[in-house]
Structures are given as structure tokens and as C-alpha cells.
Enzyme design. Structure first.
Site, PDB file in Angstrom:
ATOM      1  N   TYR A  55       0.841  -1.205   0.000  1.00  0.00           N
ATOM      2  CA  TYR A  55       0.000   0.000   0.000  1.00  0.00           C
ATOM      3  C   TYR A  55       0.877   1.256   0.000  1.00  0.00           C
ATOM      4  CZ  TYR A  55      -3.677   3.321   1.021  1.00  0.00           C
ATOM      5  OH  TYR A  55      -4.536   4.382   0.950  1.00  0.00           O
ATOM      6  N   SER A  79      -6.236   0.873  -4.740  1.00  0.00           N
ATOM      7  CA  SER A  79      -6.375   2.296  -4.474  1.00  0.00           C
ATOM      8  C   SER A  79      -5.005   2.970  -4.570  1.00  0.00           C
ATOM      9  CB  SER A  79      -7.024   2.491  -3.101  1.00  0.00           C
ATOM     10  OG  SER A  79      -7.578   3.770  -2.983  1.00  0.00           O
ATOM     11  N   ASP A 132     -17.467   3.543  -8.110  1.00  0.00           N
ATOM     12  CA  ASP A 132     -16.353   3.962  -7.270  1.00  0.00           C
ATOM     13  C   ASP A 132     -16.225   5.482  -7.351  1.00  0.00           C
ATOM     14  OD1 ASP A 132     -14.038   4.443  -5.913  1.00  0.00           O
ATOM     15  OD2 ASP A 132     -12.859   2.897  -6.909  1.00  0.00           O
ATOM     16  N   HIS A 151     -15.646   1.289  -4.236  1.00  0.00           N
ATOM     17  CA  HIS A 151     -14.229   1.244  -3.896  1.00  0.00           C
ATOM     18  C   HIS A 151     -13.876   0.058  -3.002  1.00  0.00           C
ATOM     19  CE1 HIS A 151     -10.379   3.201  -4.083  1.00  0.00           C
ATOM     20  NE2 HIS A 151     -10.241   3.191  -2.781  1.00  0.00           N
TER      21      HIS A 151
END
Length: 761
Positions: free
Chosen positions: A523, A604, A691, A730
Site C-alpha cells: 500500500y 487504491s 467507485d 471502492h
């Protein structure tokens, strides 16, 4: 209020294997389609593993007339037409992509076998922690394969639970989710937010607990909002946006601006709600609110990005009945640090902050004299451990959760003196959630790890000599599962600049290490920590492919406080990509995997990570899965809540940041492979039509650019696929059926893309 501060960050919710802390495509308007797409079944020239078959990619129209001048640098944006989700041409492009990706993934016997096994693994009861409100306890439970978890009510912890709210009854396909809940102080009323198709937009409804019936009013235009009840139990504060042209269902791309704070009284229509605060000169500000434990003050926590907030307060006793705007007073006026309100004693409020404390501390501010020189420190910053959360329980105790080398530590301190009262014995893993209130001595907390689905503990401060008791343990419905059959390691590896980065590695418990298929997840952003947690998809990967899971805690996250975050944001963003690439090199060099067996995954901001890394080091990975990623780093700030991400990425309107963003923007660094080291890994790009956190346009444009580039190369043999899901957003609130479908797609893609010599189905 911490959740409001972090709410708009581009984090993937409910899909990541690790625990994210801080803080899921059909289009609507049909017009004449002006371009045709090829859907012929001519296979590409070959050596995909497992006899993979691909198709000619759609011919995405290139508009060479779209060009922008960024500080003297001209940049073409040939796929800008894909930014319009309602255009018939965009819809046709999405349909054409799904006609390639969906059969590629689903038209094989492995898809069905993986889906069957995954569904079986997924089917076990999952519980949330109990929380007391008024006369009842409440908890969430999913019996196994329910699309949404059900909220249950019980009079005592041993009495028979009864259904209080079942979101599964609200839609046939499970796409309406219970996204927010809040009880009045006396527990007699319940406010809850419903999200549709994964959108960040919610509708707030209210319920009489005694009758279990809803009131007539429905509050709309709500997003990134707290629900803060006044202590008289008559109503609550919430944030809402003004009406805007076009849709507000999650499939739109307009920026979210001009949020205002309102007060709603139970039983009244929304049009009678009282406007309490607004900042028209600051359209990007988002307003969180919380009423202090004594009920005298409402605290306004205001953010403009995804870090740093300012604080105002209003005296509700002086205001009396709320009929007009509140008289608000300043507490913190500069956006330079994070401030999370914990509790208050009279006019003194206690906060968790990283002001002059990168690892956070607890301070006290007197509202009657809030100047910084008058602040006092109750609990100093720890030298190494990061203070991740604080809550007040049992009248005068603070429950502190620290992160120590990515693992949770839980302890209680005195509200009066700050002194340590007790430490809780926590295994190596993560505190998932905690429930408790200042007026109750009882707390509950959950624990999870890579090999522990979940344990819920209860402790009563009124009985300090007793130890926490195991209230409930979550267990798999799987014969033969034994955590001793698996091994968890934490390694510290050097990044490109020599920085030591921690990484968890999970595999079968074998004496020898040999190259195995490896799923590398990352991430790296927004001060969000990825801590150990249980994931069925990860377990499935290990069990099915005799595989290895790896979770590097790369810079940009919050695992080591604000210093770790700062070293991976803005002009330091390349450190994030370097850390991730170095983790792959470490795994290969230490025989955990090989280049033909490693797949990277991120969602993301993690999707950005994957997109940047396959551009920079395509030779390092066999496959890549980029989920709902931020791919256009020159225009991300123009859509929905994207402007809030400038705190991590920088603003393209500033030359220094533009120059940096252009260097790694996935969309703008696509290349045509000229030799074997430049061939892109097999790539699956996933997005969803609702999203409104990271608009699908990012994935559509990136896929178009990648496919156009590789079509020009005789080197590229591996597929570039775009899968667009409908009635999904999302990640938050995604129904179980869609989560299993998506996970099946991912695992099937991995099977077809990696050198897999073992498959256990």
C-alpha cells in the site's frame, strides 16, 4: 473524529489482505456509438502458461487534439474522452474490455473449482465486538455467506440475540450496505447510514429502538460525515453537501465541495434541519463533529486534505435550543498536525496529536485559554512505539493502543496523571477494534493475526484483579485447518537507499525454503498501517498453490509514525516504489520465490503502487493485479474527493510537484517493450462503476494506454486485461457474492499467469 480525518484517503476497504488502519460497469446514458471495437477471437502469439488464450484489444480512439501546458511542459491526454462515464463511447469501451477479460478469467475449469473452494472456505460465522447502548448490547454477525452482516440486539451477553437490522432485506443482490451506525446517548434512538452499490454517498435513517420502527425522514446528500448526538437525545449533527447538477449515486466524477454542518431533530423532515456551520470561502473543507462526554460542547474537526486538521468548538449550553448557526470559537487554526479529541473534563479537552511528536502523544488544552503555550502533555511521545488510538473508559482511564514493530500493544493509563495502570497481554498480531465508553467500566476488544480469524475479549475495570476473558472465538468451518501447519516470519530488508523495511512472510511450515508462487501485497501511503490480519484469500493462495504471502510495510504508511509517512509522500514518493521493488528482490534472493512466480497486488493508493512498479521494473514480476488504482497523477485532483490527496501526492498545479508526479504517473510512463526485460507482466486492472473514491476513469485510461503500447511490440506476449464490475464501488459494503467473485477472478488470473507447479483444488 479520526475516521473523518482519514475518510477521504484513496484506501481500499474490505479487499486488502492486511489490516488497513488510519482510518467496490454499467453507465447510464446511451448515445449513438461513434467508434467500433474489434472483438475477434484471434489468439495472440503465445507462450502464456496453462495454454492461455487472449484476444485483440479494443481500438481505443486517440484524440490528439487534447493537450495541456503544465509549467511549460506540454502533455497530451488522448484518452480524456474516457473520463465521461455517461458517454455511449465509454460504455462501449467498457463492454468491449469485459468481453475479453471476463471469458479469459471465467471460461476455464479452474475458475469454477477455485470459486467452489473459496466459497467453502468463506463460509464460517464472523462476529463483531459487542457494544452497549442504553439497555442493550449490539453486535454484528455474518452467518457465513450472507451478503451483508446483520446487526443483532440482546439484553444481556448471555441472552438470546434478536435481529435489530438486517441489510440483506433491503436489496435482493446485497448491494445496499449498512455503512454507519450511531446510537443516542440514552440508547433509545438509532441513526444509521445506508450506502448503495459501494458509493461513498449515504442516506441516513433513524429508528426508535423500543419499537424497532424507522421514522419517516431520510437524510440525503451525505458523505464523509460523522453522526454526533446531543446529550438531550433529541437529534444529531451531520455533514451534507449542497445539491449539484447531474447524478449523486457514486458513478459521477464531480468534485465534492462546500460541505456544511447541520443539526437534525428526530422525527422532522430534512428541510427543517438547522444549518450550524459553513465555510463558503473554503469549499474543500470537510467538517467532522463530536459532542463532548459532558454534553456541553460540540467540537468541529475540519480537514481539507487527508492529514492535518483544525478545531473549533461551540458552547451548546449557551446556544440553548439549536435554531440557527452556532457561535464557533477557535482552538487550532493551522493545518500542520493531526488532532483527535479523546474526552474532556470541564473546559479541558484531551487530544491525541502528532504536533511536535511524530509518534503521537496525549495533550490537554483548556478551551478557556487554548493558546499553544498553555498546552500540557499528559502522556509523552514514546521513543519508538506509535500511539495509534486512544479512548476514554471507566470514567478516568485512557485505553491506549500502540504499534510496536507493526504489532499491537494495549495498555491503560490514568486520565488524571497519565501514569500506566495496566498492560494487556496481547499475542503477536493486531487489535482489530475496541468498544467502550467513559460511562462504562466494561470494554471489549478483538484480536486477529495472519493465522487467527478472530478472538474477542472482555474486561471490566471494576474488577481490576481479574484478567481479560475470552468472550468469543471465531473459527473456520474447515476440517484439518491447523495454524501450526503455517509459519509467520518478520524480516527486515534493505531498500535502495539502505533503509531497513519490515516485511511479514507467511508460508507453509517447512524446514527448507524453496522458490514458491508468491503474492506480494503493498500500500504505502496516507499514514495507513498494514498490520497482521486474517484473510481467506491469502490462506487460499498458500493452500492451493503451496504459495507464499508477503506484506512489506513500505514507507508512506504509518507503521513508524509520521517520519515513516513523510519519507514516502510528496517528493519522497519514489521511496515507496523502491521499497516495494526491494522487497521483491529480497524474496527472490533469499529463495522464497522466483521472477516467474511472483505476483504483486495493491488497491487504491496500492493500485498506483502496482502501476508505477510495472512501468519501472517490469522485469521483476510475472504478474500484477491493480485494483481501483490512482493512475493519472496529473488530473487526480479534479474528480470527486481527489483534491484531498494532494497532501500525499502534491498538487500538479505547482511545478515542483508536477515534475515529480510526471516521473512516476502510471498513465504517463507507459512504454512499448523493446526487449525481454521491458515486457510487462501479465496484468489485471480492476475497477467498478460506482467507485466515487477513485473514479474508474483512472483504470480505463491506463488500460487503454497499456494496450496501445504493447500492441506495437513483438516482445509482449503476456495479457493486459481490464475488468470493470457493475453495482460496485471502492470496496466498502461490497456484498459477499461480489467479493467472492472478484477474489475468484484474481486467483484464477494468478493461476494462469504464474509458474505454478502445485494446485490443490
Amino acid at each position: 473524529m479520526k475516521s473523518i480525518i482519514r475518510a477521504a484517503s484513496p484506501r481500499l476497504i474490505g479487499i486488502a489482505h492486511g489490516k488497513l488502519k488510519g482510518n467496490n460497469v454499467a453507465f447510464l446514458i446511451n448515445r449513438n456509438f461513434v467508434h467500433s471495437y474489434s472483438t475477434s477471437t484471434k489468439p495472440l502469439a503465445t507462450n502464456f502458461a496453462k495454454n492461455m488464450v487472449s484476444y485483440d484489444y479494443p481500438e481505443a480512439r486517440k484524440d490528439e487534439t487534447i493537450e495541456e501546458d503544465f509549467h511549460g511542459t506540454k502533455v497530451k491526454d488522448v484518452y480524456r474522452w474516457l473520463e465521461d462515464p455517461d458517454a455511449a463511447e465509454t460504455q462501449a469501451y467498457v463492454d468491449a474490455q469485459n468481453k475479453i477479460s471476463q471469458p479469459f478469467l471465467e471460461n476455464c475449469e479452474q475458475w469454477q473449482k477455485i470459486n467452489t473452494k473459496l466459497t467453502k472456505l468463506w463460509n464460517y460465522p464472523k462476529y463483531g465486538i459487542p457494544a452497549k447502548h442504553g439497555d442493550f448490547y449490539y453486535f454484528h454477525k455474518n452467518s457465513g455467506l450472507q451478503n451483508q452482516s446483520v446487526l443483532y440486539q440482546q439484553e444481556t451477553l448471555s441472552s438470546e440475540p434478536k435481529v435489530f437490522l438486517d441489510p440483506n432485506a433491503l436489496s435482493a443482490d446485497g448491494t445496499i450496505a449498512l455503512s454507519q451506525t450511531s446510537f443516542s446517548d440514552d440508547g433509545k434512538y438509532f441513526a444509521y447510514g445506508l450506502s448503495e452499490s459501494g458509493s461513498d454517498w449515504i442516506k441516513i435513517k433513524t429508528r426508535d429502538v423500543a419499537t424497532c420502527k424507522d421514522f419517516d425522514e431520510v437524510l440525503e446528500k451525505v458523505k464523509f460525515s460523522s453522526i454526533a448526538w446531543t446529550k438531550d437525545n433529541k437529534g444529531f449533527f451531520y455533514g451534507r453537501y449542497p445539491d449539484q447538477a447531474g447524478k449523486t449515486d457514486g458513478s459521477e466524477t464531480q468534485q465534492n465541495e462546500n460541505q456544511k454542518l447541520y443539526y437534525h431533530r428526530i422525527g422532522e423532515p430534512q428541510e427543517k434541519d438547522v444549518l450550524c456551520a459553513e465555510f463558503p470561502e473554503q469549499p474543500s473543507w470537510r467538517i467532522g463533529s463530536g459532542v463532548t462526554d459532558c454534553g456541553k460542547y460540540v467540537i468541529l474537526s475540519i480537514v481539507k486534505d487527508c492529514r492535518d486538521n483544525i478545531l473549533y468548538y461551540a458552547d451548546l449550553e449557551k446556544a440553548g435550543e439549536i435554531k440557527s448557526k452556532l457561535e464557533i470559537h477557535e482552538i487550532i487554526t493551522k493545518f500542520e498536525s493531526d488532532y483527535d479529541v479523546i474526552t474532556n473534563t470541564g473546559s479541558k479537552i484531551f487530544l491525541r496529536t502528532n504536533k511536535n511528536a511524530p509518534n503521537y502523544r496525549v495533550i490537554c488544552i483548556d478551551l478557556e485559554n487554548p493558546a499553544e503555550e498553555n498546552w500540557t502533555t499528559l502522556i509523552p511521545e514514546h521513543e519508538k512505539d506509535v500511539l495509534d488510538s486512544v479512548m476514554c473508559v471507566d470514567g478516568n482511564k485512557l485505553l491506549l493502543e500502540y504499534i510496536r514493530d507493526v504489532k499491537s500493544v494495549l495498555q491503560a493509563h490514568s486520565l488524571e496523571t497519565g501514569e500506566l495502570i495496566r498492560k494487556f497481554d496481547i499475542d503477536i498480531g493486531t487489535i482489530g477494534s475496541i468498544s467502550g465508553e467513559k460511562k462504562y467500566s466494561e470494554i471489549f476488544y478483538s484480536f486477529t493475526s495472519f493465522l487467527t480469524p478472530g478472538k474477542i475479549y472482555r474486561f471490566d475495570f471494576a474488577k481490576p484483579n481479574e484478567e481479560p476473558t475470552l468472550f468469543r472465538e471465531i473459527k473456520l468451518n474447515l476440517e484439518g485447518f491447523n495454524s501450526n501447519d503455517y509459519k509467520v516470519e518478520q524480516k527486515f530488508y534493505p531498500s535502495k537507499d539502505g533503509t531497513k523495511v519490515p516485511m511479514f512472510i507467511i508460508r507453509k511450515n517447512k524446514e527448507t525454503v524453496e522458490p514458491r508462487p508468491c503474492l506480494l501485497y503493498g500500500y504505502g501511503g496516507f499514514n495507513i498501517s498494514i498490520q497482521p490480519s486474517f484473510g481467506i484469500v491469502g490462506l487460499m493462495f498458500i493452500d492451493t498453490f503451496d504459495g507464499v504471502l508477503a506484506y512489506p510495510n513500505i514507507r508512506g504508511g504509518g507503521e513508524y509514525g509520521e517520519k515513516w509517512h513523510n519519507s514516502g509522500r510528496l517528493l519522497n514518493k519514489q521511496n515507496v516504489f523502491d521499497d516495494f521493488q526491494a522487497s521483491a528482490e529480497y524474496l527472490i534472493e533469499n529463495n522464497y520465490t522466483s521472477k516467474d512466480r511472483i505476483v504483486i497486488q495493491g488497491g487504491s493508493n496500492g493500485g498506483l503502487l502496482v502501476g508505477a512498479c510495472i512501468n519501472q521494473r517490469p522485469d521483476l514480476f510475472a504478474a500484477a493485479v491493480a485494483q481501483v488504482g490512482v493512475m493519472d497523477m496529473l488530473r487526480f485532483h479534479k474528480f470527486t474527493i481527489g483534491h484531498a490527496w494532494c497532501s500525499d501526492y502534491g498538487n500538479p498545479s505547482e511545478k515542483e510537484h508536477f515534475d515529480n508526479l510526471l516521473k512516476y504517473s502510471p498513465l504517463h510512463n507507459v512504454h512499448t517493450p523493446k526487449d525481454a526485460n521491458e515486457e510487462y507482466p501479465s496484468t489485471l486492472i480492476q475497477t467498478a462503476d460506482h467507485d466515487d473514491r477513485v473514479s474508474p476513469l483512472h483504470s480505463l485510461k491506463f488500460a487503454a494506454a497499456l494496450q496501445e503500447a504493447v500492441k506495437k511490440s513483438d516482445i509482449q506476449k503476456k495479457p493486459i486485461l481490464l475488468r470493470v464490475y457493475s453495482k460496485a464501488g471502492h470496496g466498502a459494503g461490497k456484498p459477499t457474492t461480489k467479493r467472492i467473485e472478484e477474489a475468484t477472478d484474481i486467483l484464477t488470473f494468478m493461476y494462469k499467469s504464474l509458474n505454478v507447479d502445485t494446485i490443490n483444488l
